[in-house]
Design an enzyme around this catalytic site. Structure first.
Site, PDB file in Angstrom:
ATOM      1  N   ARG A 155       0.815  -1.219   0.000  1.00  0.00           N
ATOM      2  CA  ARG A 155       0.000   0.000   0.000  1.00  0.00           C
ATOM      3  C   ARG A 155       0.845   1.265   0.000  1.00  0.00           C
ATOM      4  O   ARG A 155       0.615   2.193  -0.766  1.00  0.00           O
ATOM      5  CB  ARG A 155      -0.933   0.005   1.214  1.00  0.00           C
ATOM      6  CG  ARG A 155      -1.976  -1.100   1.244  1.00  0.00           C
ATOM      7  CD  ARG A 155      -2.822  -0.978   2.487  1.00  0.00           C
ATOM      8  NE  ARG A 155      -3.818  -2.032   2.616  1.00  0.00           N
ATOM      9  CZ  ARG A 155      -3.599  -3.189   3.226  1.00  0.00           C
ATOM     10  NH1 ARG A 155      -2.410  -3.436   3.769  1.00  0.00           N
ATOM     11  NH2 ARG A 155      -4.557  -4.096   3.312  1.00  0.00           N
ATOM     12  N   ILE A 156       1.841   1.324   0.895  1.00  0.00           N
ATOM     13  CA  ILE A 156       2.655   2.539   1.018  1.00  0.00           C
ATOM     14  C   ILE A 156       3.576   2.689  -0.181  1.00  0.00           C
ATOM     15  O   ILE A 156       3.714   3.783  -0.745  1.00  0.00           O
ATOM     16  CB  ILE A 156       3.452   2.518   2.333  1.00  0.00           C
ATOM     17  CG1 ILE A 156       2.494   2.537   3.531  1.00  0.00           C
ATOM     18  CG2 ILE A 156       4.413   3.702   2.408  1.00  0.00           C
ATOM     19  CD1 ILE A 156       3.167   2.282   4.865  1.00  0.00           C
ATOM     20  N   ASP A 175       9.429  -6.577  -5.438  1.00  0.00           N
ATOM     21  CA  ASP A 175       8.727  -7.165  -4.302  1.00  0.00           C
ATOM     22  C   ASP A 175       8.625  -8.657  -4.578  1.00  0.00           C
ATOM     23  O   ASP A 175       8.492  -9.065  -5.739  1.00  0.00           O
ATOM     24  CB  ASP A 175       7.325  -6.553  -4.157  1.00  0.00           C
ATOM     25  CG  ASP A 175       6.739  -6.757  -2.757  1.00  0.00           C
ATOM     26  OD1 ASP A 175       6.754  -7.907  -2.275  1.00  0.00           O
ATOM     27  OD2 ASP A 175       6.279  -5.769  -2.164  1.00  0.00           O
ATOM     28  N   MET A 206       9.341  -1.815   2.835  1.00  0.00           N
ATOM     29  CA  MET A 206       9.158  -3.239   3.103  1.00  0.00           C
ATOM     30  C   MET A 206       9.151  -3.501   4.600  1.00  0.00           C
ATOM     31  O   MET A 206       9.792  -2.782   5.365  1.00  0.00           O
ATOM     32  CB  MET A 206      10.279  -4.040   2.425  1.00  0.00           C
ATOM     33  CG  MET A 206      11.660  -3.577   2.821  1.00  0.00           C
ATOM     34  SD  MET A 206      12.930  -3.795   1.548  1.00  0.00           S
ATOM     35  CE  MET A 206      13.059  -5.569   1.488  1.00  0.00           C
ATOM     36  N   ASN A 212      15.727  -9.904   5.439  1.00  0.00           N
ATOM     37  CA  ASN A 212      16.135  -8.597   4.906  1.00  0.00           C
ATOM     38  C   ASN A 212      16.793  -7.688   5.938  1.00  0.00           C
ATOM     39  O   ASN A 212      17.101  -6.533   5.638  1.00  0.00           O
ATOM     40  CB  ASN A 212      14.959  -7.883   4.226  1.00  0.00           C
ATOM     41  CG  ASN A 212      13.849  -7.485   5.188  1.00  0.00           C
ATOM     42  OD1 ASN A 212      14.071  -7.260   6.380  1.00  0.00           O
ATOM     43  ND2 ASN A 212      12.627  -7.380   4.666  1.00  0.00           N
ATOM     44  N   MET A 233      11.854   5.096   4.836  1.00  0.00           N
ATOM     45  CA  MET A 233      10.715   5.477   5.661  1.00  0.00           C
ATOM     46  C   MET A 233      10.008   4.224   6.182  1.00  0.00           C
ATOM     47  O   MET A 233       8.859   4.289   6.621  1.00  0.00           O
ATOM     48  CB  MET A 233       9.725   6.334   4.847  1.00  0.00           C
ATOM     49  CG  MET A 233      10.347   7.532   4.176  1.00  0.00           C
ATOM     50  SD  MET A 233      10.968   8.749   5.343  1.00  0.00           S
ATOM     51  CE  MET A 233      12.152   9.626   4.331  1.00  0.00           C
ATOM     52  N   ALA A 234      10.700   3.079   6.128  1.00  0.00           N
ATOM     53  CA  ALA A 234      10.090   1.797   6.499  1.00  0.00           C
ATOM     54  C   ALA A 234      10.520   1.382   7.897  1.00  0.00           C
ATOM     55  O   ALA A 234       9.938   1.822   8.881  1.00  0.00           O
ATOM     56  CB  ALA A 234      10.444   0.742   5.456  1.00  0.00           C
ATOM     57  N   ARG A 235      11.555   0.554   8.012  1.00  0.00           N
ATOM     58  CA  ARG A 235      12.037   0.077   9.310  1.00  0.00           C
ATOM     59  C   ARG A 235      13.546   0.204   9.357  1.00  0.00           C
ATOM     60  O   ARG A 235      14.251  -0.053   8.376  1.00  0.00           O
ATOM     61  CB  ARG A 235      11.638  -1.376   9.553  1.00  0.00           C
ATOM     62  CG  ARG A 235      10.171  -1.655   9.449  1.00  0.00           C
ATOM     63  CD  ARG A 235       9.325  -0.814  10.368  1.00  0.00           C
ATOM     64  NE  ARG A 235       9.166  -1.363  11.699  1.00  0.00           N
ATOM     65  CZ  ARG A 235       8.369  -0.849  12.618  1.00  0.00           C
ATOM     66  NH1 ARG A 235       7.663   0.231  12.345  1.00  0.00           N
ATOM     67  NH2 ARG A 235       8.273  -1.404  13.812  1.00  0.00           N
ATOM     68  N   ASP A 259      13.989   8.079   8.131  1.00  0.00           N
ATOM     69  CA  ASP A 259      12.946   8.343   9.125  1.00  0.00           C
ATOM     70  C   ASP A 259      12.919   7.278  10.213  1.00  0.00           C
ATOM     71  O   ASP A 259      12.248   7.455  11.227  1.00  0.00           O
ATOM     72  CB  ASP A 259      11.575   8.407   8.436  1.00  0.00           C
ATOM     73  CG  ASP A 259      10.475   8.905   9.360  1.00  0.00           C
ATOM     74  OD1 ASP A 259      10.637  10.020   9.914  1.00  0.00           O
ATOM     75  OD2 ASP A 259       9.468   8.199   9.532  1.00  0.00           O
ATOM     76  N   GLU A 264      16.338   3.131  17.664  1.00  0.00           N
ATOM     77  CA  GLU A 264      15.731   4.415  18.025  1.00  0.00           C
ATOM     78  C   GLU A 264      14.942   4.364  19.326  1.00  0.00           C
ATOM     79  O   GLU A 264      14.570   5.404  19.869  1.00  0.00           O
ATOM     80  CB  GLU A 264      14.808   4.881  16.897  1.00  0.00           C
ATOM     81  CG  GLU A 264      13.595   3.996  16.697  1.00  0.00           C
ATOM     82  CD  GLU A 264      12.781   4.378  15.467  1.00  0.00           C
ATOM     83  OE1 GLU A 264      11.576   4.096  15.474  1.00  0.00           O
ATOM     84  OE2 GLU A 264      13.336   4.948  14.514  1.00  0.00           O
ATOM     85  N   HIS A 296      10.969   9.209  12.931  1.00  0.00           N
ATOM     86  CA  HIS A 296       9.857   8.283  12.689  1.00  0.00           C
ATOM     87  C   HIS A 296       8.544   9.056  12.565  1.00  0.00           C
ATOM     88  O   HIS A 296       7.501   8.645  13.106  1.00  0.00           O
ATOM     89  CB  HIS A 296       9.758   7.243  13.809  1.00  0.00           C
ATOM     90  CG  HIS A 296       9.307   5.897  13.320  1.00  0.00           C
ATOM     91  ND1 HIS A 296       9.898   4.727  13.700  1.00  0.00           N
ATOM     92  CD2 HIS A 296       8.311   5.533  12.462  1.00  0.00           C
ATOM     93  CE1 HIS A 296       9.298   3.703  13.114  1.00  0.00           C
ATOM     94  NE2 HIS A 296       8.329   4.171  12.350  1.00  0.00           N
TER      95      HIS A 296
END
Length: 330
Positions: A155-156, A175, A206, A212, A233-235, A259, A264, A296
């Site tokens: 979605r993102i 993907d 992802m 990963n 902007m994921a993890r 992000d 963190e 974040h």
């Protein structure tokens, strides 16, 4: 029905109480986290809505089972802070809010990308020094002439791809699962390596997995197109931060928009002004001249906060009333 809500910020409390009034549910809200010290507060409640940041102590799951708790509704898409298998063993359903506002993160990603491409941080620093000259270091590029790789086309990722496509970019994607909604928006390539070799900008969207973790390390950065930009902007665990900093210092990458940081937890989302930060890699990251770091905050919009609060609470009710939820992840 009585629900316990942990890690509640003031803005969330108002939204949660509005939801409770509309749905005739009793809420007890706590600013603090769910820990071994606070788990007894759950006694007598039907469910938990949580915003866990660091790993939840494994010893909490059997205690919740003893108290008859059968679910934890996480107020985020990511659930890597939970031991999903252990929760399942104790009869506890973990749910998330998978689609609270893809557009919020997508728009933020493109915003930071444009800031990096047009050297906005450097221009603003020069202006503060009353340096108004036009020099090569502040000369940017046209986004629409760039090839953008979207790694993770859920979605993102797809929402992000649409915006880049609107600027005229060629958008490629990778993907393990092809998204049928991506037709006409991006071209799939066969591997992450192929994507990064072709892209001027690589944007990560992802979820974290064992496979990963630290996928984006120095070996991977050496395969990037010269002068490329990384957006995460994921993890945080997707990127080996030490290697990212080395790649930036070596000139393998032109810049990075970050992000999320792997470690963190002690700092986000807190006001650490005047405090010592012991994590040297984190300090290097947030102060690196080629990095735009944000705490974040990509998701952080009015729409997203409302959807996260209500999505988690709705999942609580669904589990209590039906025994499961459509947003279950374990």
């Amino acid at each position: 029905m009585k629900l316990k809500v942990f890690n509640v910020r003031e803005e969330e409390a108002t939204l949660a109480q509005d939801w409770a009034n509309r749905n005739h549910v009793e809420l007890s809200m706590s600013e603090g986290p769910l820990t071994l010290e606070t788990v007894n507060e759950v006694e007598g409640f039907d469910g938990i809505a949580n915003a866990q940041i660091g790993p939840l102590d494994d010893a909490i799951y059997p205690l919740l089972k003893e108290m008859g708790i059968k679910q934890i509704a996480q107020r985020s898409a990511g659930v890597d802070m939970y031991n999903l298998e252990l929760a399942k063993q104790h009869g506890i359903i973990i749910s998330n809010v998978p689609s609270y506002s893809p557009e919020s993160i997508a728009e933020f990603t493109v915003t930071i990308a444009l800031n990096l491409i047009r050297k906005v941080e450097l221009i603003r620093a020069n202006v503060r020094e009353q340096n108004f000259s036009w020099t090569l270091p502040i000369r940017g590029r046209v986004l629409g002439n760039m090839t953008v790789a979207i790694i993770g086309t859920g979605r993102i990722g797809l929402a992000t791809a649409k915006i880049f496509k609107g600027f005229g970019c060629r958008v490629i994607g990778y993907d393990i699962y092809h998204n049928p909604m991506a037709d006409g928006i991006l071209e799939y390539v066969n591997s992450v390596e192929e994507a990064v070799e072709k892209a001027d900008l690589v944007s990560l969207h992802m979820p974290p997995t064992a496979e990963n973790t630290h996928l984006f390390n120095l070996d991977m950065f050496k395969q990037f197109k010269k002068g490329a930009i990384l957006m995460n902007m994921a993890r945080g665990a997707l990127v080996e931060t030490k290697d990212l900093l080395e790649a930036l210092d070596q000139g393998l990458l032109e810049g990075a928009g970050i992000d999320t940081y792997e470690f963190e937890g002690p700092y986000i989302p807190k006001n650490c002004q005047g405090q010592d930060i012991s994590d040297k890699d984190f300090l290097r990251l947030i102060n690196h001249p080629k990095v735009i770091y944000t705490p974040h905050a990509a998701y952080y919009t009015d729409e997203a906060v409302k959807n996260l609060v209500e999505g988690a609470l709705n999942a609580c009710v669904e589990v209590v009333e039906t025994g499961t939820t459509t947003t279950r992840v374990n």
